[in-house]
Design an enzyme around this catalytic site. Structure first.
Site, PDB file in Angstrom:
ATOM      1  N   ARG A   7      -2.678   8.387  -0.693  1.00 31.11           N
ATOM      2  CA  ARG A   7      -1.990   9.036   0.445  1.00 31.11           C
ATOM      3  C   ARG A   7      -0.724   9.804   0.081  1.00 31.11           C
ATOM      4  O   ARG A   7      -0.474  10.871   0.654  1.00 31.11           O
ATOM      5  CB  ARG A   7      -1.629   7.967   1.489  1.00 31.11           C
ATOM      6  N   ARG A  45      -8.725 -10.540  11.969  1.00 30.82           N
ATOM      7  CA  ARG A  45      -8.331 -11.942  11.790  1.00 30.82           C
ATOM      8  C   ARG A  45      -8.917 -12.832  12.863  1.00 30.82           C
ATOM      9  O   ARG A  45      -9.202 -14.000  12.612  1.00 30.82           O
ATOM     10  CB  ARG A  45      -6.798 -12.051  11.753  1.00 30.82           C
ATOM     11  N   ARG A  79     -10.844   0.937  -4.778  1.00 32.59           N
ATOM     12  CA  ARG A  79      -9.541   0.290  -4.526  1.00 32.59           C
ATOM     13  C   ARG A  79      -9.418  -1.042  -5.279  1.00 32.59           C
ATOM     14  O   ARG A  79     -10.398  -1.725  -5.511  1.00 32.59           O
ATOM     15  CB  ARG A  79      -9.339   0.131  -3.015  1.00 32.59           C
ATOM     16  N   ASP A  81       1.380   1.619   6.790  1.00 37.85           N
ATOM     17  CA  ASP A  81       0.292   2.508   7.230  1.00 37.85           C
ATOM     18  C   ASP A  81       0.797   3.743   7.975  1.00 37.85           C
ATOM     19  O   ASP A  81       0.018   4.641   8.284  1.00 37.85           O
ATOM     20  CB  ASP A  81      -0.681   1.734   8.126  1.00 37.85           C
TER      21      ASP A  81
HETATM   22  C1  S3P Z   1      -3.497  -4.892   6.382  1.00 37.48           C
HETATM   23  C2  S3P Z   1      -2.528  -4.910   5.412  1.00 37.48           C
HETATM   24  C3  S3P Z   1      -2.004  -3.702   4.762  1.00 37.48           C
HETATM   25  C4  S3P Z   1      -2.407  -2.438   5.509  1.00 37.48           C
HETATM   26  C5  S3P Z   1      -3.826  -2.453   5.960  1.00 37.48           C
HETATM   27  C6  S3P Z   1      -4.078  -3.639   6.872  1.00 37.48           C
HETATM   28  C7  S3P Z   1      -3.944  -6.184   6.953  1.00 37.48           C
HETATM   29  O1  S3P Z   1      -2.525  -3.646   3.443  1.00 37.48           O
HETATM   30  O2  S3P Z   1      -2.169  -1.305   4.715  1.00 37.48           O
HETATM   31  O3  S3P Z   1      -4.159  -1.275   6.654  1.00 37.48           O
HETATM   32  O4  S3P Z   1      -4.561  -6.195   8.033  1.00 37.48           O
HETATM   33  O5  S3P Z   1      -3.677  -7.212   6.324  1.00 37.48           O
HETATM   34  P1  S3P Z   1      -1.795  -4.410   2.241  1.00 37.48           P
HETATM   35  O6  S3P Z   1      -1.733  -5.824   2.591  1.00 37.48           O
HETATM   36  O7  S3P Z   1      -2.665  -4.211   1.047  1.00 37.48           O
HETATM   37  O8  S3P Z   1      -0.467  -3.735   2.101  1.00 37.48           O
END
Ligand code: S3P
Length: 445
Positions: free
Chosen positions: A355, A31, A127, A324
């Site tokens: 997973r 970000r 995905r 996660d």
């Molecule tokens: C993340 C959001 C999560 C997480 C990923 C990182 C992020 O995914 O599983 O490892 O940085 O916004 P989802 O928003 O699809 O749940």
């Protein structure tokens, strides 16, 4: 890309008492680059995670004409404000293994009518992308995808994007952030009603940078409103350690023999700390000290001691903030007294590997009893679990599976060969060195 390697483990970790720092937070690192590219002026960050996923974000932004430099340990991003990418037609963006990059960057392309090709590696290309495509189409974007609505994608933005109202019901920070990024570059007010609050680093960073974003709590929901096309200034950031990386050291300490660890300067944002809440319910000896607010994020030092753990019936509302950490949490549950239940885990099968199914398969392979039903799993824990055989584990190129099985092997015995472990470098390049520092023995081949 790192060369492929497997990890061999044939000894349990001995008693340890250490102080460590884990690598910078992955979500915040991604970000920083994406948001700083939209700011006016030079933004600066310390503590960036330099993993393969984040390097893909840096390279993608460079392709879009953003100047990014590293000077004396700081990353500098030269932002030119909203809608300032220098684009040419048919630019292709490689997101590697990073779902976060793929979902977030498409939002930033909302206002560019050119064609872009977005693709990833084999795992990422499987995905789902429809979760961001559907709301972004409402802004006026156009997408051509495979039949399954996965990558590679050809997309184009719009000269005149229009703001939307969206109900976010997946509990996905990636979807929420993608919409926020599109909203920043769209005139008018975009509204997101968030049903299952997910990690809020995008909102925190934008507020910290002074962007025009408001959040109201209405009953259980968050209502996020973004007024678009309002420039904001560059900012400086100090990035804390990643709780998702700390989780492996918390787990190996809990399951180890009379050991103790202090993990310094970890992000403990309340939308990310599900692992701590759950482990404390399981009677883990965990304390957090030195709690501070740094650059809009809550940070602290985590102290953990080896503990006798109880099973858990994990509340569903903790799923988004633990998402996660389920693979490593399930390894912990395999050594807790009693039967643990985790449910509402549909999203887990949409990660870097399926997973939930994969952990279940690996547990069956090593002899941990489980019952898998749709999106729930029961794990029959055994505090005396003592593995004696040789196991060849296919981590399916999933970093979190490889690191979780590493912790299982270090604390429960057996001869392990964890295949395709090089994926660890997508999120936690210091993992193996830090494990060596606390005394883990392994060989990588
Ligand atoms: C993340 C959001 C999560 C997480 C990923 C990182 C992020 O995914 O599983 O490892 O940085 O916004 P989802 O928003 O699809 O749940």
């Amino acid at each position: 890309m790192t060369k492929s390697f497997s990890i061999l483990i044939n000894k349990k970790i001995k008693k340890f008492n250490k102080v460590i720092h884990v690598d910078g937070d992955k979500s915040i690192s991604h970000r920083f680059f994406l948001i700083a590219s939209q700011a006016c002026g030079i933004s600066k960050a310390l503590g960036i995670l330099e993993s393969e996923d984040v390097l893909h974000t840096i390279n993608s932004l460079k392709k879009l004409g953003v100047k990014i430099l590293k000077k004396r340990g700081h990353f500098l991003v030269y932002g030119n404000g909203l809608s300032s990418f220098k684009t040419k037609n048919k630019l292709s963006i490689n997101c590697g293994n990073s779902g976060t990059l793929a979902r977030l960057i498409v939002g930033l392309l909302v206002s560019y009518p050119n064609k872009f090709k977005i693709f990833g590696d084999k795992s990422l290309n499987k995905r789902p992308m429809d979760r961001v495509i559907l709301p972004l189409e409402k802004f006026g974007m156009n997408f051509q995808t495979t039949k399954k609505r996965t990558m590679p994608i050809i997309l184009s933005g719009s000269n005149m994007p229009i703001p939307i109202s969206h109900e976010e019901k997946i509990g996905s920070a990636q979807v929420k952030s993608s919409i926020i990024f599109a909203a920043l570059n769209t005139p008018g007010i975009t509204k997101i009603k968030e049903f299952y609050p997910s990690r809020n680093h995008t909102e925190n960073m934008l507020k910290y940078a002074g962007a025009n974003l408001k959040i109201k709590k209405i009953n259980q929901h968050n209502l996020i409103s973004i007024t678009g096309q309002k420039d904001f200034k560059s900012f400086n950031l100090s990035i804390p350690g990643d709780i998702s990386s700390a989780a492996f050291f918390i787990a190996i300490t809990l399951l180890g023999y009379k050991s103790k660890i202090k993990i310094k300067n970890v992000n403990i944002n309340s939308t990310r700390n599900g692992i701590i809440e759950i482990l404390i319910k399981m009677k883990a000896n965990i304390k957090i000290i030195n709690i501070k607010n740094i650059c809009g994020e809550k940070v602290g030092d985590i102290i953990v001691k080896s503990s006798k753990l109880k099973s858990i019936n994990c509340p569903k509302n903790l799923v988004p903030k633990t998402i996660d950490e389920f693979p490593i949490l399930m390894v912990v549950a395999a050594r807790a007294a009693g039967i643990s239940t985790f449910s509402g885990l549909k999203e887990l099968n949409k990660k870097e590997s399926p997973r939930l199914n994969l952990i279940n398969k690996i547990f069956k392979q090593v002899g941990v009893k489980t019952k898998l039903k749709n999106d729930s799993i029961k794990i029959y824990g055994n505090p005396n679990l003592d593995l004696k055989k040789s196991y060849k584990i296919d981590s399916m190129y999933d970093h979190r599976i490889a690191m979780s099985i590493f912790c299982l092997a270090q604390t429960c015995g057996g001869n392990f060969n964890i295949l395709k472990s090089h994926s660890i470098n997508t999120s936690f390049p210091s993992f193996l060195d830090l494990m060596k520092k606390i005394g883990a023995k392994y060989e990588s081949i």
